[in-house]
Each structure stands twice: as structure tokens, then as C-alpha cells.
Design an enzyme around this catalytic site. Structure first.
Site, short mmCIF file in Angstrom:
data_model
loop_
_atom_site.label_atom_id
_atom_site.label_comp_id
_atom_site.label_asym_id
_atom_site.label_seq_id
_atom_site.Cartn_x
_atom_site.Cartn_y
_atom_site.Cartn_z
N GLU A 422 -39.02 -63.98 33.68
CA GLU A 422 -39.00 -62.83 34.61
C GLU A 422 -38.17 -61.65 34.09
OE1 GLU A 422 -40.77 -62.44 37.14
OE2 GLU A 422 -41.17 -64.33 38.18
N GLU A 499 -44.69 -72.40 36.43
CA GLU A 499 -44.12 -72.77 37.72
C GLU A 499 -45.27 -72.92 38.69
OE1 GLU A 499 -40.94 -70.11 39.03
OE2 GLU A 499 -40.19 -69.97 36.99
#
Ligand code: IPT
Length: 997
Positions: A422, A499
Site C-alpha cells: 500500500e 489479501e
């Protein structure tokens, strides 16, 4: 001076030694772990104190253990842990940080032996958050950044015989903090070891033993790379077990070594060979695993076979010590993963302690080693100023990837390097990827936010819907985040979900639906559950009540609450039902009854099934009537075999289930022989014992304000059952609400309700959380009106209308009570009026039983709780449990404990037994709990639950599924509970109460 170190963008400075592999050596080392002197300052102290000087008097300072985080020492004056997810805990003002920048001054004294002093000396920091300024004997030796990366400093010229004083100043915040915004606790301090390393002259500075495996020839090849001065030669590489010994006389001679036939390394068969790299002054000790990692088209292969990742994201965490590494605990966690059929780990979101990789090599896991990098907070500013695309930060980025790679390069378990998490996208990330590709052409580069696949090799996504998986596989753009036109290209590459299945609280649901797509869509290789374990920190209330704290429990001005507790294992290491579900779904050995035979599908990467045993048992109404072993010839990896099914005699009556199990034949490091790797059930006969005969009923009598039917008493006004034999109770009450799970109460993602999942990029349309929607309608505040209580021959009929304030929608419940030969019967229907909006949380009847019940036994599904989208692990059988253990103690109390398909339920302390019949009803799921829905919904932590007022029993004909919406897709439409009619057919029997089962 100190200020400039705080805001410096440099990766580090001073006598930094080029990064090297972490390998065992015969050269002497001195672990400086232990008790150090420590002084906490809420902001950087004024310069000029001379704290680094040898003679500085630190007698007024405190003691602290190294390694440790200073905020976890039970000293509130040293600050507190802070939890934020995406937000920076201070103003976005890069590279600046607030003046209030907690600072720890550490001092330690150590003696240096002559033996150590004979050599070059390095000082290694394995982990310091966030910047360490180190001085030896009063002289600055270096500044270390990159909290979870190792850095060595050359201290040879400052070290002296006898007493040496090391001073380390650590600032909690620095420019580097902008690169370390992972979703976790902010925990400053020296949290990994500090070691003195002697480097012999002519030693072997660094080694990389690449170990390749040729699947066709079944031979291994070593591609050694050695860093040493010419004077360090000759250097010998020895693999005793393989009879390999090769001496290189000079650096020019270093080259490939054919080691002949070897057994390859894989996560399933983690075959390691001991290797020595040695010369006249030093011997390095390594373990080598031969394997080849490659991408061929859209397949990511190891040893020629496509990888199937059944993974978890794993942080470093301990409820008392934070990110301080504990080898035994880490091993325990990895053993539990192995028992749970997990074969892959993404080291979210930084390189863990180096010994983690030793364990992964040894136990067998495919590992994505992720870099210590996250700049997520810039997303709020639309990534403006993101360091990932700013040339000023380039050196820092490159330094990070270099240190990540060099430290861990020798580990066979690592099958991919991840740049970080991220951090948006940008040139610095592309430069990291380019560096990696040049340095390690073999292992693919992973980075999720490279949506377009410009510089990474694996197409990686998070929390995608099933529709997105399908669309991406088909190369279609409309459902993906990449620009249209790019998606067809991406479909030619391997894909993973780095994820998925956000395991926060109760959930996630739909594990099996993802697995099915991973099994069928060619580009998909599997995924990594977010995440392995909750990160609650052990703390206590003012009255000394211990609990696991999450965001907000430590007085943070800004925090993200319980988002730090989103694991399949609780903070206290209790596995949640989702782990059981995950284990059942991702099992490498699939058992299936197909065309009258049992199919054994070996989905392992390597290894046949010779280490497993297969057995079966038949249970009639939950009681074993036959059992045996199955002869299954060894099934090679990737293949299926079928074997004939044992015969059986069909009984006249009853439900006959056959359970097949595949268990380990021998003790493994993670489980003793007999550990169940896989199981399946087959219903052989479904002829449940019907309701017994009705007794010749007498019309109920009205006695002292209650209707009396047999030994049952009903409130004359409400018609509620208030007593059965000696048991006091109240109910049933209709319930449509549940104590919201965190997937119900958070709405990071849109809802599927009223929309086809495929019509929105994330599936469905934006909508408030389920909790909000349910409360909006008023499911949590139903009013009841008694329509009628009527006695007839042998019957008491009760009609209730349930509805929330302000709306006209209602549910009418009709209960008919009668006597059977064996007990009291209830048949009930709940019929909704038209036009109920949205969904219901449940459709259930609640009975309030005496408080304090502790035991239950049932014939139904178990052993874990199960929901519509999380029921693959559930097996029909007879179970018993402490009532307390029927509920999972999530960090935030919420719905838990629903077990579908109840046939019988026995509460021994009341001498009460209930049966549910399919004929004339639906088998409900049951939940038994010491707290009501409002009590559970209100509490933010388990210790906030009030003293129990009753034992509540819910018999839900249906509950809404779980979904993953706290940070992922909503409950799928097929698992939603749309307002509907429900029916129950129950019989209650009373007997002698017994204190226990
Ligand atoms: C994703 C993060 O990568 C992970 O660290 C964690 O925060 C997780 O979410 C939520 O628990 S990012 C999210 C915005 C998709």
C-alpha cells in the site's frame, strides 16, 4: 544535529557495512541483549548533554531490557502504544514529524576480549523503530533507519580493550516513519537484538548458495556467489550428505557445482541439505533447498508444478512483547498453521526476524518476503507527495530492498519478493523491482499496487469479489482496477490475492467460494487470508481486570479501534471457527463421494499419500454403528484415485451418516499420528425418527393465572411458556436481529443487496452497513402484541404480532402447543407481511432459561459454529461442550455460536431435552449464550458484558451469512436472509436434572 537525523531522507549514514546474508558462522559474536540503561524523554533532549560519552553518569536512568518496546514496559510515563491503520498518527508534513517526538536514550557497557579485538568489528542492529543514532565510546558510528531491516556498522576503530560504552538514541518518529505506515501498533524501541560481530581478516564476507533443481534430470545444481577478498581463497563448498566438496582457489573460479541427483525442496516436502562454506579462518553453516522458481505463461511454478497458495498474512506479534521475536512462539504459530493446512505466508508488511525463515525452510511454507515499506496515509491526499514517486526518496527505497534481499537471499522458502504494501505507485518502486530482477532473476517480484503490472511479475489484488476474479481471468476490464486494455495483458500472467477473507470478528464467509475459483481459473494461484492473528495488547482496567486492548484503549488521540484484531487466531492464541473452516476448505487432500466411489484428490505440490491413513465410520442418529479402514494406494501429487465404498445395511429408521477421514499415519513436528487432514460426510439414509404419537389431549386448564397442559404452564395473558416440569423459562420470543458481527457493522465495501454483484467494480451498490440497515428498519426493537391465546381440545394456540415502531410491516407468529406421548410439542410458524426491506439478521425463536447453565449436548452440526457461508467444516454428529465454549470471545463481543441443523439439544442441569423435526418444520440452528442480543451488542470488550441474567437459547431457522464486509465483499446474495416465512416443529422432554453431562 539530532534534528537533521530525524528529518533526513538518507537511508542511514556512518560506517555502514554493505548488507550481507544472515548465516551461522564460526567467527565469534557477542549478543548484547540484556539489561541496558534507559532514559525516556517525551521530546528530543537538548543537545550538549554528552550522553554518549564514556564518563557520562547514567546512574539516574532506568533499566530496560533489550530487545523490547519501551511503551510495553508497564511504565505509562514512557508513552503508550498507538494503533492506526491508514492514517499517520501525526500531521502529514513529510519529512517533518512533531516536536513531541518520544525519544529513548540507551546505554550499555560491554567488555571486549582480545580475541574479538583481533578482528574487524561490526555492530549489528536487527530492528530499531524508527531511527537509531549509535555512538561507541563517545564517537558517532552511524545512523540506522529501516525499522525491520538489519544494518551493520563497522566499529573497529572505536572499539577498545576492556570496557566499552555504547549509546543509542532512538526517536519514535522520523522521516523514515513516512515509509513505515503499516496497519499495526506503533511500537518504538530497540526490539530486535544488537550484536557485536567479529570479522576475521580473510573471512568470507557474504555467500549466496543458489540451489537450482532440474525437474527433468532430477538433479541439483549450486550456483554459489561468494564475497571475499582474494586473500580469503581457497574457499570450499561442502555438502557432506551429497558427497559434494568443491574448492575454489580464487574468486575467478567460483562457478556452478553440479551436485547430482537430489530431492527437491517444496513446502510439502521441505528437504534441506546442510552446506558448509569454509576457508582457513571461518566456516559458514547453511541449509540448502534445491528448487526452481519460474513463471511460465500465466503459471507461477516451483519445480515445474504450478503453485497453489493457501496462505495467511502474518505480522510479528505477541500480546505482551509486541514485535519482539520469540522463536518458540513463532514455531508454535507455524505448527498451528501446518495443522490447519496452511502452506503459504506473506510476511506482511516487512521482513520478519531472520529466524522466521529458518523455521519456514524447515517446516515447509511458500513465503512471500515483503519489504519494510508502506506509505498508505498518502492515499488521503490522493497520493500527492507520495515518497514512492519522489526522487529524493529513491536511495531509501533502494537501500530497503537491498537489505531485505541480501539478508534473506539463501532461504529456499522464499518464492517471491514483495516490495512492500500500500505505497501507491511510482518510480522508486519500479527501481526497486529493477534492482531485484537484476540481482535475483529467478524469484518473481510482487507488489499489489502495481495494478497495471508495469514492474511486478505477479498480478496481485486485495479483497476482490468472485466476479472480479472471473473477469480478470477472462481478461475483461470492467471489473478490475487496472485501466481497460491492460487487463487482457494481465490475464497472461499469474494472479494471486495477497489479501482476502478479512478475518475480523466472526467471519469471513465464502472461503469455499474462493477456493473453487482458485481451483478452476487458470491464472489464479490462491491467496492469503487477512490475517493470521489478532493483535490485542494485554492490559487491564482500573479495577485490575485483564483484557486485550485494541485501538482507543491506550488513550490515543486518533485510532482505528478494533481493526487491529482481524485474525483467524485470537490475541490469546485461541483459534477461531474461521481457522477450522479454512483448514477444511484448503485441505490438500480432497475427499469426495463420486459415482459410488470415494475419490481421493491429492492437491499437494509434492509427495504422495503414503504418509496418510484413510478411515470411515457410520453413525446412526449420531451413534457409531460401524467403522473401518480404507485401502487407498498411494496417490501421487496432483493426481486422483477412486476406491470402492464399504457396504452397509440399511436400517429401518434413522439418519445414517458416513464420515470419511484422512489422517496422518506418523507423528509430524506439528501433530501426532491420527491428526485429521481432511474429512467428508455422506448421508446414507435420511429417514429421521418422526414425531411420536400425539397423546389424547385434554383441553388446557386455566389454573392460578396460567394455562396448564401436562406439566407445562403458560402465562394466561401472553401465552408464553413459563414452566416445564421443574424448569422455569420464558418464551418463545421472535428475534430478527443479532448482535452485529464486525462484518455487519462495518461497511468498507458496498452491499450486494438490490444489485447484481457484477454491476459494481467492488460488487453491489454502496449502502450503509447491515447493522445500520437493520436498526433503521427496527429489527433490534420489535414490539410484540398478543393477538390471541386460545385453548382447544388438546391444544393451546398462541398468536403474536411482532413489528418495529413506525412501520406497518410485521411478522405473525403462531404457536401451537400440544402433548405427545413423550413430551410437550410446539409447532410454530412465523409469517412476514409484505414489503419488508433489505434482509434480516436471523429468523429465530428465543427461550430464556435460568442463568448459570454450564453444559450442553447436541445432535446436529459441529464441533464449531457455522453459518450459511461458512459451513464446510461442519459435520453432523453428537457433540457436547461447556456452554461458555460454544461462543468465541472475539475482541469485540458479537454474534457467535450458531450451529445449524439441530436435531436434539440436551441441557443436563435442567433435565431438559429438545428435539427438532424436519417434518412440519425446518431444523433450526441453535445458539446458547449467557447474554442477550442487546447486552452483547452494547459491549465493546468481553469484560464489559454485564453479569448474566439468563441463559438464552435461540432456535434460528436461518441466519444471514457472514461475508467479509469489514474490509471486503458483502455477504453473497445466495447467503443473505431475505424476509421469509419459517416453521419449527419441536418436542420438549423433561427428566431428572443432572449436574453435568
Ligand atoms: C489492507 C492492508 O494492506 C492491510 O495491512 C490491512 O490494513 C487490511 O487492509 C485491513 O485490515 S488495505 C485496505 C484498505 C484494503
Amino acid at each position: 544535529m539530532a534534528m537533521s537525523e530525524i528529518i533526513s531522507l538518507s537511508p542511514g549514514s556512518g560506517r555502514r557495512v554493505p548488507p550481507r546474508a544472515r548465516v551461522a558462522t564460526t567467527a565469534p559474536q557477542l549478543d548484547l541483549s540484556g539489561t541496558w540503561r534507559f532514559r525516556f524523554s517525551p521530546r528530543p533532549p537538548a543537545p550538549g548533554e554528552g550522553v554518549a560519552a564514556v564518563e557520562f553518569d547514567d546512574s539516574a536512568w532506568d533499566d530496560i531490557e533489550v530487545p523490547a518496546h519501551w511503551v510495553l514496559q508497564g511504565r505509562p510515563e514512557w508513552g503508550q502504544p498507538i494503533y492506526t491503520n491508514v492514517s499517520y498518527p501525526f500531521p502529514m508534513d513529510a519529512p517533518h514529524v512533531p516536536d513531541d517526538n518520544p525519544t529513548g536514550d540507551y546505554r550499555v557497557t560491554f567488555e571486549l576480549s582480545d580475541e574479538m579485538l583481533d578482528h574487524q568489528l561490526y555492530l549489528r542492529f536487527d530492528g530499531v523503530e524508527s531511527v537509531a543514532i549509535a555512538s561507541l565510546n563517545g564517537t558517532r558510528v552511524g545512523v540506522v533507519r529501516g525499522s525491520r531491516l538489519a544494518q551493520e556498522l563497522d566499529i573497529t576503530s572505536e572499539a577498545r580493550p576492556g570496557r566499552n560504552v555504547l549509546h543509542v538514541r532512538v526517536h519514535q518518529w522520523s522521516a523514515a516513519t513516512y515509509l513505515e505506515n503499516q496497519d499495526q501498533w506503533w511500537l518504538p524501541g530497540i526490539f530486535r537484538a544488537v550484536t557485536l560481530i567479529s570479522r576475521p581478516e580473510h573471512g568470507i564476507e557474504d555467500v549466496w548458495l543458489r540451489a537450482d533443481y532440474d525437474t527433468v534430470a532430477e538433479r541439483g545444481r549450486l550456483l554459489p556467489e561468494v564475497r571475499a577478498t582474494e586473500s580469503a581463497f581457497p574457499i570450499t563448498v561442502r555438502l557432506e550428505e551429497l558427497g559434494v566438496e568443491q574448492t575454489f582457489a580464487s574468486s575467478r573460479e567460483v562457478g556452478p557445482i553440479d551436485v547430482g541427483p537430489v530431492e527437491p525442496w517444496s513446502a510439502d516436502v521441505p528437504r534441506l541439505y546442510r552446506a558448509e562454506v569454509t576457508n582457513a579462518v571461518e566456516t559458514l553453516d547453511l541449509r540448502v533447498g534445491f528448487r526452481r522458481v519460474e513463471i511460465v505463461g500465466h503459471e507461477w511454478r516451483v519445480n515445474g508444478r504450478k503453485l497453489r497458495l493457501r496462505g495467511v498474512n502474518k505480522h510479528e506479534y505477541d500480546p505482551d512483547h509486541g514485535r519482539v521475536f520469540d522463536r518458540e512462539q513463532t514455531r508454535e504459530a507455524m505448527l498451528l498453521m501446518k495443522r490447519s493446512n496452511i502452506n503459504a505466508i506473506r510476511t506482511s508488511h516487512y521482513p520478519p526476524h531472520p529466524e522466521f525463515f529458518d523455521l519456514a525452510d524447515e517446516l515447509g511454507f511458500w513465503v512471500i518476503n515483503e519489504g519494510d515499506l508502506e506509505t498508505h496515509g498518502f492515499v488521503y491526499d490522493n497520493w500527492v507527495g507520495n515518497p514512492s514517486d519522489d526522487p529524493l526518496w529513491r536511495d531509501s527505497y533502494l537501500d530497503r530492498v537491498e537489505r531485505q534481499f541480501e539478508r534473506d537471499k539463501n532461504h529456499p522458502c522464499i518464492v517471491s519478493w514483495s516490495l512492500g504494501n500500500e505505497s501507491g505507485s511510482g518510480e522508486n518502486l519500479a527501481a526497486m523491482a529493477a534492482w531485484l530482477k537484476a540481482r535475483d532473476p529467478e524469484r518473481p517480484v510482487h507488489y499489489e499496487s502495481d495494478y497495471e503490472g508495469r514492474y511486478s511479475d505477479i498480478v496481485s489484488r486485495m479483497y476482490s469479489t468472485l466476479e472480479q476474479l472471473r473477469a480478470m481471468s477472462a481478461g475483461l476490464g470492467q471489473n478490475d482496477i487496472a485501466t481497460p486494455g491492460r487487463t487482457a495483458k494481465l490475464a497472461q500472467r499469474p494472479m494471486i490475492l495477497c489479501e482476502y477473507l478479512h478475518a475480523m470478528g466472526n467471519g469471513a464467509g465464502a472461503v469455499a467460494d474462493y477456493e473453487e475459483l482458485f481451483d478452476t481459473l487458470p491464472q489464479w494461484h490462491g491467496g492469503f487470508v487477512w490475517e493470521w492473528r489478532d493483535h490485542g495488547l494485554r492490559t487491564s482496567t482500573q479495577n485490575g481486570q485483564e483484557f486485550y486492548g485494541y485501538g482507543g484503549d491506550f488513550g490515543e488521540e486518533l485510532h482505528d479501534g478494533s481493526f487491529v484484531c482481524d485474525g483467524m487466531v485470537l490475541s490469546d492464541f485461541t483459534p477461531t471457527p474461521m481457522l477450522t473452516e479454512y483448514a477444511a476448505v484448503v485441505t490438500p487432500i480432497k475427499l469426495r463421494v463420486k459415482d459410488g466411489r470415494l475419490e481421493v484428490d491429492n492437491r499437494r505440490h509434492a509427495g504422495d499419500t503414503a504418509d496418510l491413513r484413510f478411515r470411515w465410520r457410520d453413525e446412526l442418529d449420531g451413534r457409531e454403528v460401524a467403522s473401518g479402514k480404507l485401502d487407498v494406494p498411494p496417490v501421487p501429487a496432483g493426481e486422483q484415485r477412486t476406491v470402492p465404498l464399504p457396504g452397509f445395511t440399511r436400517p429401518d429408521q434413522g439418519e445414517l451418516w458416513r464420515t470419511f477421514e484422512c489422517v496422518s499415519a506418523r507423528d509430524e513436528p506439528w501433530a501426532v499420528a491420527g491428526h485429521v487432514v481432511s474429512s467428508t460426510q455422506q448421508l446414507l439414509q435420511d429417514n429421521p425418527t418422526p414425531l411420536g404419537r400425539a397423546a389424547v389431549g385434554e383441553t388446557p386448564d386455566l389454573v392460578e393465572g396460567a394455562w396448564v397442559l401436562g406439566d407445562a404452564r403458560f402465562d394466561a395473558v401472553s401465552g408464553d411458556l413459563i414452566q416445564l416440569g421443574s424448569v422455569q423459562m420464558a418464551g418463545p420470543h421472535l428475534e430478527l436481529f443479532r448482535a452485529p458481527t464486525e462484518n455487519d457493522s462495518l461497511s468498507a465495501f458496498p452491499s450486494y443487496v438490490d444489485a447484481e454483484p457484477s454491476t459494481h467494480p467492488n460488487g453491489g451498490k454502496p449502502a450503509p452497513s447491515w447493522d445500520e440497515q437493520w436498526r433503521q428498519v427496527g429489527l433490534d426493537r420489535l414490539h410484540r402484541r398478543v393477538i390471541s391465546v386460545t385453548a382447544g381440545p388438546g391444544l393451546l394456540t398462541v398468536r403474536h404480532r411482532y413489528a418495529p415502531a413506525a412501520i406497518s410491516q410485521a411478522v405473525t407468529v403462531e404457536l401451537t402447543w400440544s402433548l405427545g406421548e413423550e413430551g410437550l410439542r410446539m409447532s410454530a410458524t412465523a409469517v412476514p407481511s409484505e414489503n419488508w426491506p433489505g434482509t434480516w439478521a436471523r429468523i429465530g425463536l428465543r427461550f430464556d432459561l435460568p442463568a448459570g447453565l454450564t453444559q450442553a449436548a447436541w445432535f446436529g452440526t459441529g464441533p464449531s459454529d457455522n453459518y450459511a457461508d461458512s459451513a464446510i467444516a461442519a459435520r453432523v454428529g453428537r457433540y457436547e461442550s461447556a456452554i461458555e465454549d460454544l461462543i468465541t470471545q472475539y475482541a469485540v463481543p458479537q454474534e457467535s455460536g450458531h450451529r445449524g441443523g439441530m436435531r436434539e439439544l440436551r441441557l443436563p442441569e435442567l433435565g431438559l431435552e429438545m428435539r427438532a423435526f424436519k417434518a412440519g418444520g425446518e431444523r433450526p440452528g441453535f445458539t446458547l449464550r449467557a447474554h442477550s442480543v442487546p447486552e452483547v451488542a452494547e459491549a465493546r470488550h468481553p469484560h464489559e458484558l454485564p453479569p448474566s441474567k439468563a441463559t438464552y437459547l435461540w432456535l434460528d431457522v436461518q441466519q444471514q451469512g457472514l461475508g467479509s464486509r469489514s474490509c471486503g465483499p458483502d455477504v453473497r446474495p445466495e447467503y443473505m436472509l431475505r424476509p421469509r416465512m419459517a416453521q419449527w416443529a419441536l418436542e420438549f422432554r423433561t427428566g431428572e436434572p443432572r449436574p453435568s453431562l
